[in-house]
Scaffold this motif. Sequence first.
Motif, PDB file in Angstrom:
ATOM      1  N   GLY A 145       8.826  54.128   7.029  1.00 41.42           N
ATOM      2  CA  GLY A 145       9.989  53.393   7.535  1.00 41.42           C
ATOM      3  C   GLY A 145      10.304  53.572   9.004  1.00 41.42           C
ATOM      4  O   GLY A 145      11.199  52.917   9.530  1.00 41.42           O
ATOM      5  N   HIS A 146       9.587  54.468   9.697  1.00 42.17           N
ATOM      6  CA  HIS A 146       9.864  54.685  11.117  1.00 42.17           C
ATOM      7  C   HIS A 146       8.540  54.839  11.866  1.00 42.17           C
ATOM      8  O   HIS A 146       7.580  55.404  11.339  1.00 42.17           O
ATOM      9  CB  HIS A 146      10.736  55.928  11.312  1.00 42.17           C
ATOM     10  N   ALA A 147       8.516  54.335  13.081  1.00 39.14           N
ATOM     11  CA  ALA A 147       7.291  54.332  13.877  1.00 39.14           C
ATOM     12  C   ALA A 147       6.909  55.745  14.310  1.00 39.14           C
ATOM     13  O   ALA A 147       7.774  56.558  14.626  1.00 39.14           O
ATOM     14  CB  ALA A 147       7.475  53.453  15.111  1.00 39.14           C
ATOM     15  N   ARG A 148       5.591  55.998  14.304  1.00 38.04           N
ATOM     16  CA  ARG A 148       5.053  57.265  14.809  1.00 38.04           C
ATOM     17  C   ARG A 148       3.800  56.977  15.606  1.00 38.04           C
ATOM     18  O   ARG A 148       2.911  56.271  15.136  1.00 38.04           O
ATOM     19  CB  ARG A 148       4.709  58.207  13.653  1.00 38.04           C
ATOM     20  N   GLY A 149       3.713  57.525  16.812  1.00 37.87           N
ATOM     21  CA  GLY A 149       2.510  57.391  17.630  1.00 37.87           C
ATOM     22  C   GLY A 149       2.612  56.304  18.681  1.00 37.87           C
ATOM     23  O   GLY A 149       3.428  55.386  18.574  1.00 37.87           O
ATOM     24  N   GLN A 150       1.766  56.433  19.683  1.00 38.39           N
ATOM     25  CA  GLN A 150       1.785  55.510  20.828  1.00 38.39           C
ATOM     26  C   GLN A 150       0.572  54.596  20.878  1.00 38.39           C
ATOM     27  O   GLN A 150       0.544  53.653  21.657  1.00 38.39           O
ATOM     28  CB  GLN A 150       1.841  56.313  22.136  1.00 38.39           C
ATOM     29  N   GLY A 151      -0.447  54.876  20.084  1.00 38.47           N
ATOM     30  CA  GLY A 151      -1.690  54.105  20.163  1.00 38.47           C
ATOM     31  C   GLY A 151      -1.673  52.899  19.248  1.00 38.47           C
ATOM     32  O   GLY A 151      -0.682  52.608  18.577  1.00 38.47           O
ATOM     33  N   GLY A 152      -2.799  52.206  19.224  1.00 36.73           N
ATOM     34  CA  GLY A 152      -2.968  51.075  18.308  1.00 36.73           C
ATOM     35  C   GLY A 152      -2.060  49.911  18.639  1.00 36.73           C
ATOM     36  O   GLY A 152      -1.510  49.796  19.727  1.00 36.73           O
ATOM     37  N   PHE A 153      -1.898  49.037  17.663  1.00 38.75           N
ATOM     38  CA  PHE A 153      -1.081  47.840  17.826  1.00 38.75           C
ATOM     39  C   PHE A 153      -0.710  47.334  16.440  1.00 38.75           C
ATOM     40  O   PHE A 153      -1.132  47.904  15.430  1.00 38.75           O
ATOM     41  CB  PHE A 153      -1.847  46.762  18.620  1.00 38.75           C
ATOM     42  N   GLY A 154       0.050  46.277  16.378  1.00 38.10           N
ATOM     43  CA  GLY A 154       0.395  45.681  15.085  1.00 38.10           C
ATOM     44  C   GLY A 154       1.157  46.646  14.197  1.00 38.10           C
ATOM     45  O   GLY A 154       2.180  47.215  14.588  1.00 38.10           O
ATOM     46  N   TYR A 155       0.632  46.872  13.012  1.00 39.92           N
ATOM     47  CA  TYR A 155       1.295  47.711  12.016  1.00 39.92           C
ATOM     48  C   TYR A 155       0.928  49.196  12.150  1.00 39.92           C
ATOM     49  O   TYR A 155       1.419  50.027  11.390  1.00 39.92           O
ATOM     50  CB  TYR A 155       0.935  47.218  10.602  1.00 39.92           C
ATOM     51  N   ASP A 156       0.073  49.539  13.110  1.00 44.18           N
ATOM     52  CA  ASP A 156      -0.459  50.899  13.234  1.00 44.18           C
ATOM     53  C   ASP A 156       0.596  52.017  13.252  1.00 44.18           C
ATOM     54  O   ASP A 156       0.399  53.049  12.615  1.00 44.18           O
ATOM     55  CB  ASP A 156      -1.364  51.019  14.456  1.00 44.18           C
ATOM     56  N   PRO A 157       1.728  51.867  13.968  1.00 48.04           N
ATOM     57  CA  PRO A 157       2.702  52.965  14.004  1.00 48.04           C
ATOM     58  C   PRO A 157       3.386  53.225  12.656  1.00 48.04           C
ATOM     59  O   PRO A 157       4.011  54.267  12.469  1.00 48.04           O
ATOM     60  CB  PRO A 157       3.736  52.505  15.038  1.00 48.04           C
ATOM     61  N   TYR A 158       3.285  52.296  11.720  1.00 46.38           N
ATOM     62  CA  TYR A 158       3.935  52.406  10.411  1.00 46.38           C
ATOM     63  C   TYR A 158       2.936  52.629   9.278  1.00 46.38           C
ATOM     64  O   TYR A 158       3.324  52.742   8.128  1.00 46.38           O
ATOM     65  CB  TYR A 158       4.751  51.137  10.118  1.00 46.38           C
ATOM     66  N   PHE A 159       1.653  52.651   9.618  1.00 43.67           N
ATOM     67  CA  PHE A 159       0.596  52.781   8.606  1.00 43.67           C
ATOM     68  C   PHE A 159       0.118  54.234   8.592  1.00 43.67           C
ATOM     69  O   PHE A 159      -0.652  54.662   9.456  1.00 43.67           O
ATOM     70  CB  PHE A 159      -0.560  51.823   8.914  1.00 43.67           C
ATOM     71  N   LEU A 160       0.585  54.996   7.620  1.00 40.20           N
ATOM     72  CA  LEU A 160       0.258  56.411   7.502  1.00 40.20           C
ATOM     73  C   LEU A 160      -1.004  56.589   6.665  1.00 40.20           C
ATOM     74  O   LEU A 160      -1.130  56.004   5.588  1.00 40.20           O
ATOM     75  CB  LEU A 160       1.408  57.164   6.839  1.00 40.20           C
ATOM     76  N   VAL A 161      -1.935  57.397   7.175  1.00 38.84           N
ATOM     77  CA  VAL A 161      -3.143  57.754   6.433  1.00 38.84           C
ATOM     78  C   VAL A 161      -2.874  59.129   5.815  1.00 38.84           C
ATOM     79  O   VAL A 161      -2.917  60.139   6.513  1.00 38.84           O
ATOM     80  CB  VAL A 161      -4.381  57.788   7.357  1.00 38.84           C
ATOM     81  N   PRO A 162      -2.535  59.185   4.508  1.00 37.32           N
ATOM     82  CA  PRO A 162      -2.108  60.446   3.893  1.00 37.32           C
ATOM     83  C   PRO A 162      -3.095  61.599   4.046  1.00 37.32           C
ATOM     84  O   PRO A 162      -2.688  62.738   4.276  1.00 37.32           O
ATOM     85  CB  PRO A 162      -1.921  60.081   2.413  1.00 37.32           C
ATOM     86  N   SER A 163      -4.386  61.318   3.955  1.00 34.36           N
ATOM     87  CA  SER A 163      -5.385  62.391   4.044  1.00 34.36           C
ATOM     88  C   SER A 163      -5.377  63.062   5.418  1.00 34.36           C
ATOM     89  O   SER A 163      -5.798  64.206   5.564  1.00 34.36           O
ATOM     90  CB  SER A 163      -6.781  61.850   3.732  1.00 34.36           C
ATOM     91  N   ALA A 173      -8.668  56.578  19.845  1.00 30.13           N
ATOM     92  CA  ALA A 173      -9.437  55.334  19.670  1.00 30.13           C
ATOM     93  C   ALA A 173     -10.733  55.617  18.917  1.00 30.13           C
ATOM     94  O   ALA A 173     -11.150  54.828  18.067  1.00 30.13           O
ATOM     95  CB  ALA A 173      -9.724  54.701  21.024  1.00 30.13           C
ATOM     96  N   GLU A 174     -11.353  56.767  19.195  1.00 25.12           N
ATOM     97  CA  GLU A 174     -12.615  57.124  18.541  1.00 25.12           C
ATOM     98  C   GLU A 174     -12.393  57.345  17.041  1.00 25.12           C
ATOM     99  O   GLU A 174     -13.194  56.897  16.211  1.00 25.12           O
ATOM    100  CB  GLU A 174     -13.224  58.386  19.163  1.00 25.12           C
ATOM    101  N   GLU A 175     -11.299  58.058  16.702  1.00 25.09           N
ATOM    102  CA  GLU A 175     -10.990  58.291  15.282  1.00 25.09           C
ATOM    103  C   GLU A 175     -10.736  56.965  14.572  1.00 25.09           C
ATOM    104  O   GLU A 175     -11.236  56.733  13.468  1.00 25.09           O
ATOM    105  CB  GLU A 175      -9.750  59.181  15.143  1.00 25.09           C
ATOM    106  N   LYS A 176      -9.951  56.116  15.218  1.00 24.73           N
ATOM    107  CA  LYS A 176      -9.621  54.824  14.605  1.00 24.73           C
ATOM    108  C   LYS A 176     -10.892  54.003  14.372  1.00 24.73           C
ATOM    109  O   LYS A 176     -11.093  53.455  13.288  1.00 24.73           O
ATOM    110  CB  LYS A 176      -8.633  54.046  15.473  1.00 24.73           C
ATOM    111  N   ASN A 177     -11.768  53.925  15.373  1.00 24.30           N
ATOM    112  CA  ASN A 177     -12.996  53.135  15.231  1.00 24.30           C
ATOM    113  C   ASN A 177     -13.898  53.685  14.132  1.00 24.30           C
ATOM    114  O   ASN A 177     -14.551  52.927  13.430  1.00 24.30           O
ATOM    115  CB  ASN A 177     -13.761  53.073  16.554  1.00 24.30           C
TER     116      ASN A 177
END
Length: 194
Positions: A145-163, A173-177
């Motif tokens: 429900g709240h944004a975290r992080g400065q990178g990415g775009f679109g839904y990235d600040p709200y999309f949590l990767v639980p693992s 950027a390297e991790e994301k790619n």
Amino acid sequence: MTTRLVLASNNGGKLKEFGEMLAPIGFEVHAQREFNVPEAEEPHITFVENALAKARHASRLTGLPALADDSGVCANALGGAPGVYSARYAGEPKSDARNNEKLIADLEPHADKSAYYYCVLVFVRHADDPQPVIAEGRWDGVIIGHARGQGGFGYDPYFLVPSLGKTVAELTAEEKNRLSHRGQALRALVEKLR
């Protein structure tokens, strides 16, 4: 020998990423704007149909093999929405902030906040290719429900990767790619094209 290929997109980031991955297997990737190709309509309700329409459109107007992608975020509690409408979920003009607000509001009454990023890539040898090469990738997460992080775009600040305990916007950027739905699809496509 290299083969020229048109990318049915004008996104500089995609052009760089796809170019780096496809160069080792003999493809020289060019953005469709280099050929004055206008953006294709995306009237379909599935990612694969939209990507195929974009690839055929770019190939038809350039005479070259073409590659297109279609991707978005799909919330399980919303039956896969926003899905193919991810970029315009809150209407026109496109707005990441309004899209995120709408997704969070739509998920509010649901206990299940799980979602996934999905990407499909379609490669056509020519506009009427009867056997397009299709690759896909999926990246599971949870909408917060709240944004975290400065990178990415679109839904990235709200999309949590639980693992990882991080949002996509908190990854390098390297991790994301390496982990992303698009990265997965691109690696699968490269394997098929080899």
